[in-house]
Design an enzyme around this catalytic site. Structure first.
Site, PDB file in Angstrom:
ATOM      1  N   GLU A   1       5.950  64.401  34.102  1.00 31.74           N
ATOM      2  CA  GLU A   1       5.753  65.721  33.461  1.00 31.74           C
ATOM      3  C   GLU A   1       6.383  66.835  34.286  1.00 31.74           C
ATOM      4  OE1 GLU A   1       5.009  65.859  30.570  1.00 31.74           O
ATOM      5  OE2 GLU A   1       4.084  63.918  30.280  1.00 31.74           O
TER       6      GLU A   1
HETATM    7  C1  LIG Z   1       5.398  56.153  35.306  1.00 33.67           C
HETATM    8  C2  LIG Z   1       6.290  57.156  34.658  1.00 33.67           C
HETATM    9  C3  LIG Z   1       6.003  57.563  33.374  1.00 33.67           C
HETATM   10  C4  LIG Z   1       6.861  58.449  32.729  1.00 33.67           C
HETATM   11  N1  LIG Z   1       6.653  58.743  31.408  1.00 33.67           N
HETATM   12  C5  LIG Z   1       7.594  59.438  30.734  1.00 33.67           C
HETATM   13  C6  LIG Z   1       7.492  59.606  29.317  1.00 33.67           C
HETATM   14  O1  LIG Z   1       6.533  59.144  28.684  1.00 33.67           O
HETATM   15  N2  LIG Z   1       8.483  60.262  28.680  1.00 33.67           N
HETATM   16  C7  LIG Z   1       9.552  60.772  29.335  1.00 33.67           C
HETATM   17  O2  LIG Z   1      10.409  61.357  28.702  1.00 33.67           O
HETATM   18  N3  LIG Z   1       9.667  60.647  30.680  1.00 33.67           N
HETATM   19  C8  LIG Z   1       8.723  59.983  31.384  1.00 33.67           C
HETATM   20  N4  LIG Z   1       8.843  59.819  32.733  1.00 33.67           N
HETATM   21  C9  LIG Z   1       9.986  60.380  33.419  1.00 33.67           C
HETATM   22  C10 LIG Z   1       9.617  61.505  34.361  1.00 33.67           C
HETATM   23  O3  LIG Z   1       9.270  62.646  33.641  1.00 33.67           O
HETATM   24  C11 LIG Z   1      10.811  61.686  35.312  1.00 33.67           C
HETATM   25  O4  LIG Z   1      10.789  60.591  36.201  1.00 33.67           O
HETATM   26  C12 LIG Z   1      10.756  62.985  36.064  1.00 33.67           C
HETATM   27  O5  LIG Z   1      10.933  64.059  35.180  1.00 33.67           O
HETATM   28  C13 LIG Z   1      11.842  63.048  37.140  1.00 33.67           C
HETATM   29  O6  LIG Z   1      13.092  62.661  36.638  1.00 33.67           O
HETATM   30  P1  LIG Z   1      13.955  61.546  37.405  1.00 33.67           P
HETATM   31  O7  LIG Z   1      13.089  60.370  37.609  1.00 33.67           O
HETATM   32  O8  LIG Z   1      15.213  61.362  36.690  1.00 33.67           O
HETATM   33  O9  LIG Z   1      14.207  62.169  38.830  1.00 33.67           O
HETATM   34  P2  LIG Z   1      15.381  63.212  39.201  1.00 33.67           P
HETATM   35  O10 LIG Z   1      15.476  64.260  38.170  1.00 33.67           O
HETATM   36  O11 LIG Z   1      16.579  62.444  39.550  1.00 33.67           O
HETATM   37  O12 LIG Z   1      14.757  63.858  40.508  1.00 33.67           O
HETATM   38  C14 LIG Z   1      14.655  63.155  41.756  1.00 33.67           C
HETATM   39  C15 LIG Z   1      14.128  64.106  42.817  1.00 33.67           C
HETATM   40  O13 LIG Z   1      15.029  65.211  42.944  1.00 33.67           O
HETATM   41  C16 LIG Z   1      14.343  66.431  42.755  1.00 33.67           C
HETATM   42  N5  LIG Z   1      15.168  67.358  41.983  1.00 33.67           N
HETATM   43  C17 LIG Z   1      15.831  67.116  40.831  1.00 33.67           C
HETATM   44  N6  LIG Z   1      16.429  68.227  40.405  1.00 33.67           N
HETATM   45  C18 LIG Z   1      16.135  69.212  41.279  1.00 33.67           C
HETATM   46  C19 LIG Z   1      16.443  70.590  41.388  1.00 33.67           C
HETATM   47  N7  LIG Z   1      17.155  71.226  40.445  1.00 33.67           N
HETATM   48  N8  LIG Z   1      15.953  71.290  42.444  1.00 33.67           N
HETATM   49  C20 LIG Z   1      15.205  70.681  43.387  1.00 33.67           C
HETATM   50  N9  LIG Z   1      14.894  69.375  43.351  1.00 33.67           N
HETATM   51  C21 LIG Z   1      15.334  68.646  42.303  1.00 33.67           C
HETATM   52  C22 LIG Z   1      13.090  66.104  41.960  1.00 33.67           C
HETATM   53  O14 LIG Z   1      12.059  67.022  42.230  1.00 33.67           O
HETATM   54  C23 LIG Z   1      12.764  64.704  42.468  1.00 33.67           C
HETATM   55  O15 LIG Z   1      11.969  64.807  43.633  1.00 33.67           O
HETATM   56  C24 LIG Z   1       7.966  58.985  33.421  1.00 33.67           C
HETATM   57  C25 LIG Z   1       8.202  58.607  34.743  1.00 33.67           C
HETATM   58  C26 LIG Z   1       7.390  57.704  35.359  1.00 33.67           C
HETATM   59  C27 LIG Z   1       7.690  57.297  36.773  1.00 33.67           C
END
Ligand SMILES: Cc1cc2nc3c(=O)[nH]c(=O)nc-3n(C[C@H](O)[C@H](O)[C@H](O)COP(=O)(O)OP(=O)(O)OC[C@H]3O[C@@H](n4cnc5c(N)ncnc54)[C@H](O)[C@@H]3O)c2cc1C
Length: 597
Positions: free
Chosen positions: A441
């Site tokens: 989220e």
């Molecule tokens: C168990 C689980 C359930 C989930 N359920 C859903 C779901 O039901 N539906 C759905 O759509 N998604 C879902 N997600 C996805 C979740 O919302 C994303 O994992 C989350 O938004 C982060 O995206 P990412 O994993 O691509 O990480 P990234 O976006 O690659 O980020 C990796 C790290 O980099 C940091 N970062 C990224 N961009 C920036 C920035 N601009 N400035 C500073 N720091 C930054 C982030 O804070 C994070 O620490 C789920 C994830 C998990 C693990």
């Protein structure tokens, strides 16, 4: 089974700290009563304890399985889902003419806390369904509602939110899933979504995916994103299930916690395109989806509170039972050992957990109560104020319980010592379950950017001013009692520093946003501590009133006052070095170079 939540405390939050009974004056709740609210909570507790809590560890050990065709969850999951749905917890907050119980949002949220505390992974299917159904209620056409809403309300269909893609998580503006318009007004959706919770399961006959996609030819960025309802199985005009839609489960992901919630990779439209229906306006998809995301963010706060609460009660019971060592003042080895809870440091660990668990619950339920006021307060100005306050508090309600919930569950492990590190006790699973909350989220850093880059400065700082006025109003009330007046004085310097730093960084945002936002996560943390301290001051005020009215409950209220004292005197002053870093716009992390690592 140890306690999973404290019924007395939940009642305190609803009726003494939030005064939920005031809602009974509103026309929408004319048919409700305190007895109905209490009966709702009692039903939630019974189902949570009987159907959800017993399979918490089993759902963790026996992960959902995918044999290439279908997904199987442990057998206990379906009866739990059915019991929750049959009791009306998927649509309890809907209007009576929609088939709901017309319950206030905040009562529904409090009831759901029982399920989250019992088994967050099994409960997740329900709050995803509630959020998806609410999107349909707001943005769906009458025809779509007629086909999908009732079965989502009674548990025949479940819902998901499908935003994330393999290459796009935090940066949703860059999603690539495409929707192609068809002559019949539907769309064909093609693309892959990742991490979709509940994206497949064997609980319901159908799954209603809320999918963000880009209409073919739409502009890049957020303005090109639209929202689509894409069912797993198509539904005919007569409401009967039709053909299987072109949505395929590409695989399950294997997680650290929340294992009984399936985490799926979904392929849309690999064959001929998945049939999708536009919800709301084209190009406004992300804005529409924010309704579900904002609800989910309060729910993440509630989940984090519930998991921290359960860990705290586990540690408390353990510390009351296990005898170990003697106090530093006792040098006589022939005296009996004392219980863990008698050691000052164990009490510190327990008090820190109490401050987080009850503080997070109070903060999240306050968010739910603001959502309630935003929609049903009879006074328009009060509705607008609630909306602004909720807007600025949402990143905090999502982030503070999540971050400090992890610390609370870490402390629970510590209180159990070596036993806490074993799988014989739930403390380690609760910690693993909790660790998701700062990630999903919206990862914590994204909420930090939202708070400082948008919410604190939007409309000339309108939401910030509403927040500050609300804190000042509580500080004014705090003068009524000696205990709260003393705590109120601790706020003076942190609040002055917050005001100054917010104004300084708001000015810098206009000229150098990269530098202004480089330490946004420090700002979020300091802001969160101030909000948490304020919420504890509100609880302390309710506890003082309780002490005067119900002396028989003195221990309960004194516990509240001591936890407020702990948070305000130990944790609030920790903001001061954070404000020093922010005020000097300390560049150390920003200036670090890739090659220097
Ligand atoms: C168990 C689980 C359930 C989930 N359920 C859903 C779901 O039901 N539906 C759905 O759509 N998604 C879902 N997600 C996805 C979740 O919302 C994303 O994992 C989350 O938004 C982060 O995206 P990412 O994993 O691509 O990480 P990234 O976006 O690659 O980020 C990796 C790290 O980099 C940091 N970062 C990224 N961009 C920036 C920035 N601009 N400035 C500073 N720091 C930054 C982030 O804070 C994070 O620490 C789920 C994830 C998990 C693990």
């Amino acid at each position: 089974m140890t306690r999973i939540l404290d019924e007395r405390d939940l009642a305190f939050h609803l009726y003494e700290y939030l005064d939920t009974e005031r809602l009974l004056q509103r026309e929408r709740y004319a048919e409700q009563s305190r007895e109905i609210f209490d009966a709702t909570l009692a039903t939630a507790r019974r189902i949570a304890e009987e159907r959800f809590a017993p399979h918490l560890a089993k759902g963790d050990a026996d992960e959902p399985a995918f044999d290439g065709t279908s997904v199987t969850l442990i057998a206990e999951t379906k009866p739990a889902w059915d019991a929750l749905a049959e009791a009306g917890f998927l649509n309890a907050h809907w209007d009576a003419d929609e088939g709901g119980l017309q319950l206030p949002q905040v009562v529904h949220s409090a009831a759901v806390t029982w399920f989250n505390a019992a088994n967050v992974a099994t409960t997740a299917y329900s709050w995803l369904t509630v959020g998806a159904a609410n999107l349909l209620r707001t943005f769906g056409t009458a025809e779509l509602k007629a086909r999908f809403l009732a079965p989502m309300g009674d548990g025949r269909f479940a819902g998901t939110m499908a935003l994330t893609e393999p290459a796009q998580g935090s940066a949703l503006g860059d999603i690539r899933t495409i929707a192609e318009p068809q002559a019949d007004g539907t769309y064909r959706v093609r693309g892959q979504k990742m991490f979709i919770s509940g994206g497949d399961q064997n609980l319901t006959a159908n799954i209603v995916h809320m999918v963000l996609a880009r209409i073919k030819g739409a502009p890049t960025g957020v303005k090109g994103i639209s929202l689509f309802l894409v069912p797993k199985v198509l539904v005919n005009a007569d409401g009967k299930l039709g053909e299987r839609n072109d949505v395929a489960l590409a695989g399950l992901l294997h997680k650290m916690g929340w294992r009984n919630t399936t985490s799926t990779v979904l392929s849309f439209g690999e064959k001929h395109g998945a049939v999708g229906y536009l919800l709301g306006e084209a190009g406004k998809g992300l804005a529409h989806m924010f309704q579900m995301m904002n609800e989910a963010r309060i729910n993440v706060g509630l989940c984090a509170a519930a998991i921290a609460y359960r860990g705290y009660l586990l540690a408390l019971d353990y510390a009351r039972e296990r005898a170990q060592g003697r106090l530093p003042s006792c040098k006589d080895p022939s005296t009996p050992q004392v219980r863990l809870i008698e050691h000052a440091d164990v009490r510190r660990l327990l008090l820190a957990q109490k401050a987080v668990a009850e503080g997070a619950l109070a903060m999240s339920l306050y968010g739910a109560s603001l959502a309630e006021d935003q929609h049903t307060h009879p006074d328009r100005a009060a509705r607008e104020t609630a909306a602004l306050l909720l807007d600025i508090l949402t990143p905090v309600i999502k982030s503070w319980p999540s971050r400090y919930g992890c610390l609370a569950n870490d402390h629970a492990i510590q209180v159990l010592g070596g036993s806490g590190y074993t799988r014989e006790y739930l403390a380690e699973q609760l910690y693993r379950d909790q660790r998701l909350n700062p990630i999903h989220e919206g990862a914590e850093a994204i909420h930090a950017l939202d708070l400082l880059g948008r919410k604190a400065v939007m409309q000339g700082g309108a939401a910030y001013k509403v927040f500050r006025a609300a804190v000042d109003s509580t500080l004014g009330e705090a003068a009524r009692f000696d205990s709260t007046r003393a705590l109120g004085t601790v706020f003076t310097t942190p609040l002055a520093r917050l005001d100054a730093v917010t104004a300084q960084l708001a000015a810098l945002l206009a000229t150098d946003p990269d530098r202004a936002l480089a330490n946004a996560s420090v700002y979020l943390d300091a802001f969160g501590r101030i909000v948490a301290a304020w919420i504890w001051l509100k609880q302390a005020l309710a506890a003082e009133r309780g002490l005067a009215n119900r002396p028989a409950d003195a221990d309960f209220y004194r516990g509240k006052l001591q936890a407020a004292r702990y948070y305000v005197t130990w944790e609030l002053p920790a903001t001061l070095p954070q404000f020093d870093l922010l005020a000097e716009v300390n560049n150390v992390p920003l200036d670090m170079r890739d090659g220097w690592f």
